[in-house]
Write an enzyme that holds these catalytic residues in place. Structure first.
Site: not given
Ligand code: CA
Length: 417
Positions: A123, A125, A130, A139, A196, A198, A230, A234, A237, A241, A250, A254, A347, A361
Site C-alpha cells: 500500500d 501513500y 492526504h 506533526r 480509506e 483507494e 484499506d 487509527r 495504528q 506504528y 491495518k 482490505t 488514500t 480527514e
C-alpha cells in the site's frame, strides 16, 4: 459508437468500452472461473474458450493470475476479440444460443470472488493532500510532509491473506491503544475504525529478483485497476506504528472490488498528474501523463438508513506519484513482482474538504463530526455501518466504471469480549 447485442443501460459502468475481468461461481457450478462483465451480465470465459472462440487457454481457473502473466500483447488481443464477439453486428456469439444459454449469466445470480490469488500486497501513500492532512493533524503545518515524501513514493508491505472481495463483512478489530498520553495502553475494540478510499493495480508478468522494472516499461507490467478499501484502526495504528510502520491497525481486512478494469479500457481517460517539484531522480522520471481521470466516491449507510449517503467525491488524478513511478520505485532495489501482486495507491484525497478519502480527514481527527441523514453523527465508523466505494470515468455518453467495493462493520469477535 460500439454497441453490444447484450443490452447495456446508459448509466452502466460496464458497456462494451469497458469489459473488466473477474472471477465467479454459481450455485450449480461452484468451480470458480474467469469472466468478463458486460452490462448486468457476466460472460463465462472458460466456456467461451472451450467453445473455441478465444485463442487463450487461461480462463478455466479460479484466478486471473495466468492471464495477468500472459502480458500486454495477449491482454490487448483478447480484449479486441471480446469486443468483436460481443458486438451487435457479430453473429459468432450472438447467434450461438446453446453457448449463450450457459455462458451469459445475470450478475445477480453469480457469486464473485477475489480476481487474483494475491501473493503480495503493498500500500502506497501517494496522495499529497492526504499526506499533508495527516501530517498537519499529527506533526503540525510546518512539518506536514515528511522530508522524504517529495522524493519517493512511500509505501508499506500489507497483508495479502486478509484481502476480501466486496460484500465480505469486516469485524471491528481489537488491539492495544493508548488514550492521550496515558502511561499504559488499554486492550479492547478499536474506537477509531476508518475506511480509506483507494484504487489498486494488479501486476502483470513481473520481474526476476534483482532485475528492476524501469519506469519507462512499467505500464507493460500493469494489468488493471480495482477499488480498494484499506480499512484502518487509527487508534491501534497510532500506538504501534513507530518505528516499524503499520501492523495490526491495518492488516485485519482490505476490501477489493471484484472487477479489474484494464489499462486499455482506461486509455481514453489518460491525463496529466500534478506537477512534480522537485523533479524526481532520473529512475523515477516519467512522462507526466500516466494518470487517469477517474471520479471516485465514498458512501456510508448506517443500519438505520434506507439509502447510502455520499460523504466524499475525489479523483484519481489528484495522486502525486503515478503508478509507473510506484512500480519502478518498488522494484528499483531488485524486489521481484509476481503476476497478481496488488499495489494500492494509498488514500486518495483531493484539495477540498468534501474530497477527503477517509473519516480521519473528513471529521478532522474527531473534531468535526459528520452529520448523517439518520440524524446521527460520525467521527469514526460504528458497528452496522456499510462503506461503499465506487468510481468511474465519464466518456462521451458512456461510462467506464469499477462497480463498487462494499463492506459492513460487524461487532468485535466474541473471543475478545
Ligand atoms: Ca492505505
Amino acid at each position: 459508437m460500439m454497441r453490444s447485442f447484450v443490452e447495456v443501460a446508459a448509466e452502466s459502468h460496464f458497456p462494451l468500452q469497458n469489459l473488466p475481468y473477474g472471477v465467479f461461481s454459481t450455485a450449480d457450478e461452484q468451480r470458480a472461473r474467469c469472466a468478463v462483465r458486460i452490462g448486468d451480465f457476466v460472460l463465462d470465459l472458460a466456456a467461451v474458450e472451450e467453445a473455441g472462440l478465444l485463442a487463450t487457454r487461461c480462463f478455466n481457473q479460479p484466478a486471473l493470475n495466468a492471464f495477468m502473466a500472459a502480458g500486454r500483447e495477449v491482454w490487448t488481443a483478447t480484449r479486441q476479440r471480446l469486443q468483436w464477439l460481443l458486438d451487435a453486428e457479430t453473429p459468432d456469439l450472438r447467434d450461438y444460443s446453446a453457448l449463450l444459454a450457459r455462458a451469459l449469466l445475470p450478475v445477480d445470480t453469480v457469486t464473485m470472488h477475489l480476481p487474483a490469488q494475491v501473493g503480495d500486497y503493498t500500500d502506497f501513500y501517494s496522495s499529497r493532500h492526504h499526506a499533508e492532512n495527516v501530517g498537519r493533524m499529527f506533526r503540525g503545518a510546518a512539518n506536514a510532509l515528511p522530508p522524504n515524501w517529495l522524493h519517493l513514493p512511500l509505501a508499506y508491505h500489507g497483508r495479502a491473506s486478509s484481502l476480501v472481495v466486496s460484500g465480505t463483512p469486516v469485524r471491528r478489530p481489537c488491539g492495544q491503544t493508548r488514550l492521550g498520553n496515558a502511561k499504559a495502553p488499554l486492550f479492547g475494540p478499536s474506537r477509531a475504525l476508518d475506511f480509506e478510499l483507494e484504487l489498486g493495480f494488479f501486476v502483470g508478468p513481473g520481474n526476476e529478483l534483482g532485475e528492476p522494472i524501469p519506469v519507462s516499461q512499467a505500464y507493460r507490467h500493469i494489468f488493471g485497476f480495482a477499488l480498494i478499501n484499506d480499512w484502518s484502526a487509527r487508534d491501534i495504528q497510532r500506538w504501534e506504528y513507530q518505528p516499524l510502520g503499520p501492523f495490526l491497525g491495518k492488516n485485519f481486512a482490505t476490501t477489493v472490488s471484484p472487477w479489474v478494469v484494464t489499462l486499455d479500457a482506461l486509455e481514453p481517460f489518460l491525463c496529466d498528474g500534478p506537477a512534480q517539484d522537485p523533479p524526481p531522480l532520473p529512475y523515477l522520471s516519467s512522462k507526466n501523463h500516466w494518470t487517469y481521470d477517474i471520479h471516485l466516491e465514498a458512501q456510508i449507510q448506517s443500519a438505520a438508513m434506507g439509502v447510502p449517503a455520499t460523504i466524499s467525491r475525489s479523483s484519481f488524478r489528484h495522486l502525486y506519484w503515478n503508478v509507473c513511478q510506484q512500480l519502478a520505485h518498488h522494484t528499483v532495489n531488485g524486489c521481484n513482482m509476481r503476476p497478481g501482486d496488488l499495489l494500492a495507491s494509498g488514500t486518495i484525497s483531493g484539495p477540498a474538504p468534501d474530497s477527503y478519502g477517509s473519516l480521519l480527514e473528513l471529521a478532522w481527527n474527531g473534531t468535526q463530526p459528520l452529520d448523517l441523514p439518520d440524524g446521527t453523527q460520525r467521527t469514526f465508523l460504528e458497528d452496522g455501518d456499510t462503506v461503499i466505494l465506487t468510481g468511474w470515468c465519464q466518456g462521451d455518453s458512456y461510462r467506464v466504471g469499477f462497480g463498487e467495493a462494499r463492506g459492513t462493520v460487524l461487532p468485535t469477535s466474541d473471543v475478545n469480549r
